[in-house]
Design an enzyme around this catalytic site. Structure first.
Site, PDB file in Angstrom:
ATOM      1  CE  LYS A  53      35.233  36.411  38.633  1.00 42.98           C
ATOM      2  NZ  LYS A  53      35.656  36.928  39.928  1.00 42.98           N
TER       3      LYS A  53
ATOM      4  CG  HIS B   5      43.607  42.315  36.190  1.00 42.71           C
ATOM      5  ND1 HIS B   5      42.591  42.771  35.391  1.00 42.71           N
ATOM      6  CD2 HIS B   5      43.065  42.114  37.417  1.00 42.71           C
ATOM      7  CE1 HIS B   5      41.477  42.830  36.103  1.00 42.71           C
ATOM      8  NE2 HIS B   5      41.733  42.441  37.326  1.00 42.71           N
TER       9      HIS B   5
ATOM     10  CB  CYS C 199      44.863  37.960  49.289  1.00 45.07           C
ATOM     11  SG  CYS C 199      46.178  36.780  48.933  1.00 45.07           S
TER      12      CYS C 199
ATOM     13  CB  CYS D  97      39.086  45.813  35.944  1.00 49.87           C
ATOM     14  SG  CYS D  97      38.178  45.148  37.355  1.00 49.87           S
TER      15      CYS D  97
END
Length: 762
Positions: free
Chosen positions: A115, A701, A523, A733
């Site tokens: 982050k 990812h 997004c 994730c």
């Protein structure tokens, strides 16, 4: 008499009004366009961004805030910081190598991603190690030349400051930061000298790491860096830009040899203004005053902002004041003009990036003495805000009463974990090292098209439900075939883990095109909390119950937790975030109860964003964690002792909050560790953790499929510090963004790796 106040922007959204940026990236990655076409299309998008700011009347327009993936990654490759595992032999970093660092490739895993301070933006973590920095290409110079040639703009190059870059990097002991800075400084100076030789007037050096706090060593390092830069580029105007919090101690920054300092007057809690009043402002410096909230989507209150400018003018002459957003506008959508379905009372209260720049210009004109057009337009803002604030759903008495009585609710489960875990083991009879996934499965084009047809009315509710049920059934069959122990329904009905719930709760509204970048081309379209949040009816029970009816294995009910819903939404600005979190927690409490009443007794309440909401100042951590943990417990602590509560967190540094994680009292927590190469595991060498835990064994990812041996090693590394009886095996994730082929291959390898380790620990 009027005074011309200068306006400046710190950064503009990259993605384009219609996510053109995202589409161009993904077209290149999929091979639909080549590198030349990719660069041409990206240049067109970049030019549109510059022209939008030019048309808004901004004086200092940023350049080099545009990127092909991430601005921190840009900085790393610009200085040749490419990890040794990649095949790199110097010079400008090729485009495919650049993307390999961000996404991984067949030969090497991606760099870590985490982050950006306390936002939902993710940056690629530089791996410095023993590498010697050298300027491989001057990206800010190229951006400056592009803006000048294509739009006639004398841009303001933006670069990540050396102090912040090093604080965000890894691969060297913290005690060696001064030595590493000395290695970097010549390359940084070369970059700035080339800008000066080109005729650049202003350079914005972003140093947000300053607001975390400065000790004597940090201050000394900043003095060394900026003294070296100042001596090498005399006459170049440097803006030392901070944001996200108060810059403390401000007196240390005022001594640095820079021409301007940018401060956040929105999220500083009043500390920056207080410090200026106490210290005064140097006559030789400009003040970049961040007065418009760069992270909020609401209109600014003109009277509040003009009063702030008046207070600043008591200490800083107007002709040395630069009005700007509090941070880059990267964190908000592009324009409200695209929103055609919002009710007028709400739409008129919104301000996205373009509207915020207009607000800046109007405030600058009004503060400078323009009593004509600017004042008339600001009067319109006052009226719009008055209408919005009066909406009845923003002051529901029933919600206020529930929040008032929240303290009457129990603060813990009826039994401590050590006792209820035995009941859960007897109930579920899971094997050693149980395998599961985090929740979502691939959202294919077919899934997205079906949802679109339903939303447009082409499909009725019944047809869409049948489609979703078919997807769930196929996912359950696949999970059983792969040999997973605890299943999920796949979340095919969900567009987004926050938007889905917002659509079913009171107090939310949704934009058509309010997209912001999360990482890379990913997004998100955050829902908007504009009124009081309230439970209406069950939101997830139908799909969860259907999935459980198809198998004898346990199926987890899947919810998003109150703090993540808060942190991943655009939140109303008239209540504290704590107050809004309480409203959400009470609403989710009803949903958890509905799942349990329907027979779903393994419930995952995800909190991937709980760490990102942590205040940047250490002294504010305790208060935030107290109410964040309390919100989670309010949502979950009323379930039966045999009901197993799971949660998930991702892409954050958790070493400093293991205690708070334990205090959430979830029975099982899964945490991302794959890109950080198991570094989080070291936290458990120093802290006892007695509950169930899954440290993600592979990175979802990246499209890369890790081999069985690689995952086996990740599991065994964790078992050096964790008991096998408490360890779960899972990806790091959800699998929403992956394709089915790679998902099946990776999960099959994961199950095999778990089996290998089970045999060794039998």
């Amino acid at each position: 008499m009027t005074t011309k106040l200068i306006t400046s922007n710190l950064g503009y959204p990259r993605i384009g009004k219609n996510r053109e940026w995202k589409k161009t990236l993904e077209a290149y990655w999929s091979g639909k366009i080549g590198e030349q076409e990719f660069r041409v299309e990206m240049a067109d998008i970049q030019l549109q961004h510059l022209q939008s700011q030019q048309q808004a009347g901004i004086d200092l327009i940023p350049v080099n805030d545009f990127t092909f993936y991430d601005h921190v990654l840009d900085t790393a490759v610009m200085f040749g910081i490419v990890p040794p595992r990649y095949d790199y032999d110097g010079g400008a970093v090729p485009l495919d190598l650049y993307f390999a660092m961000a996404r991984g490739n067949a030969a090497a895993p991606a760099c870590e991603m985490t982050k950006w301070f306390n936002t939902n933006y993710h940056y690629i973590v530089p791996e410095i190690g023993s590498l010697t920095p050298r300027l491989t290409e001057n990206k800010p110079l190229a951006a400056y030349r592009f803006a000048k040639a294509q739009a006639g703009i004398e841009g303001k190059p933006v670069i990540v400051g050396l102090y912040t870059f090093l604080k965000l990097s890894k691969g060297f002991p913290a005690a060696d930061i001064s030595e590493v800075a000395a290695r970097f400084l010549p390359a940084y100076i070369q970059l700035l000298q080339e800008l000066q030789q080109e005729g650049v007037t202003w350079v914005q050096i972003d140093e947000p790491a300053i607001v975390i706090g400065l000790n004597a060593e940090n201050i000394a390092l900043l003095k060394t860096i900026y003294s070296g830069i100042s001596a090498a580029v005399p006459g170049l105007n440097l803006i030392l830009q901070t944001y996200f919090e108060a810059a403390e101690p401000l007196e240390a920054l005022l001594e640095l040899p820079v021409q301007a300092i940018g401060l956040d007057f929105v999220h500083d809690g009043g500390a920056n203004l207080e410090a200026i009043g106490r210290l005064g402002w140097p006559e030789d410096k400009w003040l970049g005053a961040g007065i418009i909230d760069g992270r909020s989507i609401w209109r600014a209150d003109p009277d509040t902002k003009l009063a702030l400018i008046e207070k600043l003018a008591l200490h800083v002459p107007l002709d040395r004041l630069i009005l700007q957003p509090s941070s880059s506008l990267l964190h908000v959508p592009v324009t409200v003009q695209s929103e055609g379905k919002l009710k007028p009372a709400v739409k008129q209260a919104l301000a996205f990036a373009d509207e915020k720049l207009t607000e800046l210009r109007l405030l600058a004109s009004a503060a400078g003495g323009d009593n004509g057009t600017a004042e008339a337009e600001l009067a319109g803002s006052r009226e719009a805000l008055a209408v919005f604030r009066a909406l009845p759903e923003r002051g529901r008495r029933d919600v206020a009463e529930q929040v008032r009585r929240l303290d009457e609710l129990p603060d813990s489960r009826s039994l401590p974990f050590a006792e209820r875990v035995k009941l859960q083991q007897d109930k579920w009879r899971l094997p050693l090292l149980p395998t599961t996934t985090i929740g979502s499965f691939p959202q294919t084009a077919e899934v997205r098209q079906a949802r679109l047809k339903w939303r447009k009315g082409v499909w009725n509710e019944e047809r869409y439900d049948m489609f979703v049920r078919r997807q769930i059934a196929e996912a359950i069959t696949l999970q059983e075939e792969l040999g997973l122990d605890v299943l999920v329904h796949g979340e095919f009905e969900r567009t987004d883990m926050v938007e889905f719930f917002g659509e079913k709760l009171g107090g939310y509204l949704f934009t058509q095109n309010g997209w912001v970048q999360s990482y890379g081309s990913r997004c998100v379209k955050p829902p908007v909390i504009y009124a009081d949040v309230a439970f209406i009816q069950p939101m997830t029970v139908k799909e969860s119950v259907y999935a459980q009816s198809l198998t004898k294995l346990p199926v987890k009910g899947m919810l998003t937790g109150p703090v993540t819903i808060l942190n991943w939404s655009f939140v109303r600005d008239d209540l504290s975030r704590e107050e809004v979190a309480k409203q959400i927690a009470l609403a989710l409490r009803h949903e958890v109860q509905a799942l349990e009443d329907a027979g779903i007794e393994m419930i995952q309440v995800d909190e991937p964003a709980i760490r990102e909401g942590l205040p940047l100042k250490a002294e504010d951590h305790e208060n935030y964690l107290n109410w964040a943990v309390r919100s989670f417990r309010v949502a979950t602590n009323h379930v039966k002792d045999t009901t197993q509560v799971h949660t998930h967190m991702c892409y954050s540094e958790f070493n400093d909050m293991i205690g708070a994680i334990s205090a959430m009292d979830a029975d099982v927590i899964s945490i991302e560790t794959s890109r950080s190469h198991g570094e989080l595991i070291s936290a458990f060498e120093d802290h006892d953790y007695d509950k169930g835990i899954g440290l993600g064994v592979y990175d979802i990812h990246s499209p890369r499929v890790p081999e069985v041996e690689e995952m086996t090693q990740n599991i065994e590394r964790a078992l050096r510090v964790l008991d096998a009886g408490q360890f779960w095996i899972n990806p790091d994730c959800g699998l929403k963004t992956r394709g089915w082929e790679e998902t099946e291959a990776a999960l099959r390898n994961m199950v095999l790796a778990a089996g290998n380790v089970r045999k060794k620990n039998a």
